[in-house]
Design a protein around this motif. Structure first.
Motif, PDB file in Angstrom:
ATOM      1  N   HIS A  37      49.334   9.364  60.842  1.00 26.76           N
ATOM      2  CA  HIS A  37      50.449   8.473  60.555  1.00 26.76           C
ATOM      3  C   HIS A  37      51.268   8.234  61.820  1.00 26.76           C
ATOM      4  O   HIS A  37      50.985   8.795  62.869  1.00 26.76           O
ATOM      5  N   ARG A  38      52.286   7.423  61.694  1.00 26.53           N
ATOM      6  CA  ARG A  38      53.253   7.221  62.775  1.00 26.53           C
ATOM      7  C   ARG A  38      54.629   7.071  62.144  1.00 26.53           C
ATOM      8  O   ARG A  38      54.757   6.810  60.951  1.00 26.53           O
ATOM      9  N   HIS A  39      55.644   7.251  62.982  1.00 26.55           N
ATOM     10  CA  HIS A  39      57.034   7.107  62.561  1.00 26.55           C
ATOM     11  C   HIS A  39      57.647   5.926  63.307  1.00 26.55           C
ATOM     12  O   HIS A  39      57.267   5.630  64.441  1.00 26.55           O
ATOM     13  N   SER A  40      58.639   5.285  62.697  1.00 25.91           N
ATOM     14  CA  SER A  40      59.244   4.096  63.303  1.00 25.91           C
ATOM     15  C   SER A  40      60.181   4.430  64.463  1.00 25.91           C
ATOM     16  O   SER A  40      60.556   3.558  65.236  1.00 25.91           O
ATOM     17  N   GLY A  41      60.532   5.688  64.599  1.00 23.87           N
ATOM     18  CA  GLY A  41      61.385   6.131  65.701  1.00 23.87           C
ATOM     19  C   GLY A  41      61.094   7.577  66.031  1.00 23.87           C
ATOM     20  O   GLY A  41      60.227   8.202  65.421  1.00 23.87           O
ATOM     21  N   PRO A  42      61.796   8.157  66.999  1.00 26.10           N
ATOM     22  CA  PRO A  42      61.556   9.536  67.402  1.00 26.10           C
ATOM     23  C   PRO A  42      61.793  10.520  66.253  1.00 26.10           C
ATOM     24  O   PRO A  42      62.612  10.269  65.374  1.00 26.10           O
ATOM     25  N   ALA A  43      61.072  11.632  66.302  1.00 24.62           N
ATOM     26  CA  ALA A  43      61.209  12.696  65.305  1.00 24.62           C
ATOM     27  C   ALA A  43      61.323  14.032  66.035  1.00 24.62           C
ATOM     28  O   ALA A  43      60.586  14.294  66.988  1.00 24.62           O
ATOM     29  N   PHE A  44      62.260  14.855  65.588  1.00 24.55           N
ATOM     30  CA  PHE A  44      62.518  16.160  66.194  1.00 24.55           C
ATOM     31  C   PHE A  44      62.383  17.217  65.105  1.00 24.55           C
ATOM     32  O   PHE A  44      62.997  17.083  64.041  1.00 24.55           O
ATOM     33  N   GLY A  45      61.565  18.250  65.346  1.00 20.77           N
ATOM     34  CA  GLY A  45      61.309  19.221  64.302  1.00 20.77           C
ATOM     35  C   GLY A  45      61.411  20.659  64.753  1.00 20.77           C
ATOM     36  O   GLY A  45      61.494  20.961  65.947  1.00 20.77           O
ATOM     37  N   TYR A  46      61.389  21.531  63.744  1.00 22.41           N
ATOM     38  CA  TYR A  46      61.489  22.974  63.956  1.00 22.41           C
ATOM     39  C   TYR A  46      60.670  23.662  62.870  1.00 22.41           C
ATOM     40  O   TYR A  46      60.844  23.367  61.674  1.00 22.41           O
ATOM     41  N   VAL A  47      59.771  24.569  63.278  1.00 17.21           N
ATOM     42  CA  VAL A  47      58.939  25.293  62.321  1.00 17.21           C
ATOM     43  C   VAL A  47      59.746  26.471  61.771  1.00 17.21           C
ATOM     44  O   VAL A  47      60.187  27.340  62.526  1.00 17.21           O
ATOM     45  N   LEU A  48      59.937  26.467  60.459  1.00 14.78           N
ATOM     46  CA  LEU A  48      60.715  27.506  59.788  1.00 14.78           C
ATOM     47  C   LEU A  48      59.869  28.712  59.406  1.00 14.78           C
ATOM     48  O   LEU A  48      60.336  29.850  59.454  1.00 14.78           O
ATOM     49  N   GLU A  49      58.623  28.455  58.995  1.00 18.57           N
ATOM     50  CA  GLU A  49      57.741  29.519  58.501  1.00 18.57           C
ATOM     51  C   GLU A  49      56.301  29.120  58.746  1.00 18.57           C
ATOM     52  O   GLU A  49      55.935  27.953  58.574  1.00 18.57           O
ATOM     53  N   GLY A  50      55.466  30.053  59.166  1.00 17.42           N
ATOM     54  CA  GLY A  50      54.044  29.793  59.356  1.00 17.42           C
ATOM     55  C   GLY A  50      53.724  29.274  60.745  1.00 17.42           C
ATOM     56  O   GLY A  50      54.475  29.493  61.704  1.00 17.42           O
TER      57      GLY A  50
END
Length: 124
Positions: A37-50
């Motif tokens: 997939h793609r996103h229409s703008g930037p995405a910032f994430g953080y892995v909480l578990e796993g």
């Protein structure tokens, strides 16, 4: 107070009049995750578990463990993988996305486009 920097990046763009959305994604043990997939703008994430298997167009897949951050530029870049690297525990991560007005926050990429852009995918 203690402050820990998780990441600092200069995204290529923010869509004009973007709205911001923060979500939590959960994948069960062994899940391959969201299809390309793609996103229409930037995405910032953080892995909480796993542990997440993370792959963007032009980059080799990498494993991101709990406690680490990630980002993707959005726009035309395909996000190939966000699967669970573990078969013994779930994967949970949070993502904050800058979404272009009138565009879905996530758009799936069809098989034809994947084939047309196969040369842009890094070999694992």
């Amino acid at each position: 107070m203690t402050v820990y920097e998780l990441q600092e990046v200069k995204p290529p763009f923010f869509p004009p009049d973007a709205h911001v959305m923060t979500i939590v994604v959960e994948h069960p043990p062994g899940s391959s995750g969201t299809p390309p997939h793609r996103h229409s703008g930037p995405a910032f994430g953080y892995v909480l578990e796993g542990e997440m298997v993370f792959e963007l167009e032009g980059e080799r897949p990498r494993v991101i463990p709990a406690g680490e951050a990630f980002w993707e530029p959005g726009g035309d870049v395909i996000h190939y993988q966000d699967g669970n690297n573990r078969t013994d525990m779930p994967l949970r991560f949070t993502v904050t996305m800058m979404c272009a007005p009138g565009a879905p926050m996530l758009a799936f990429v069809d098989e034809r486009e994947l084939a047309d852009r196969a040369d842009r995918r890094a070999i694992a």
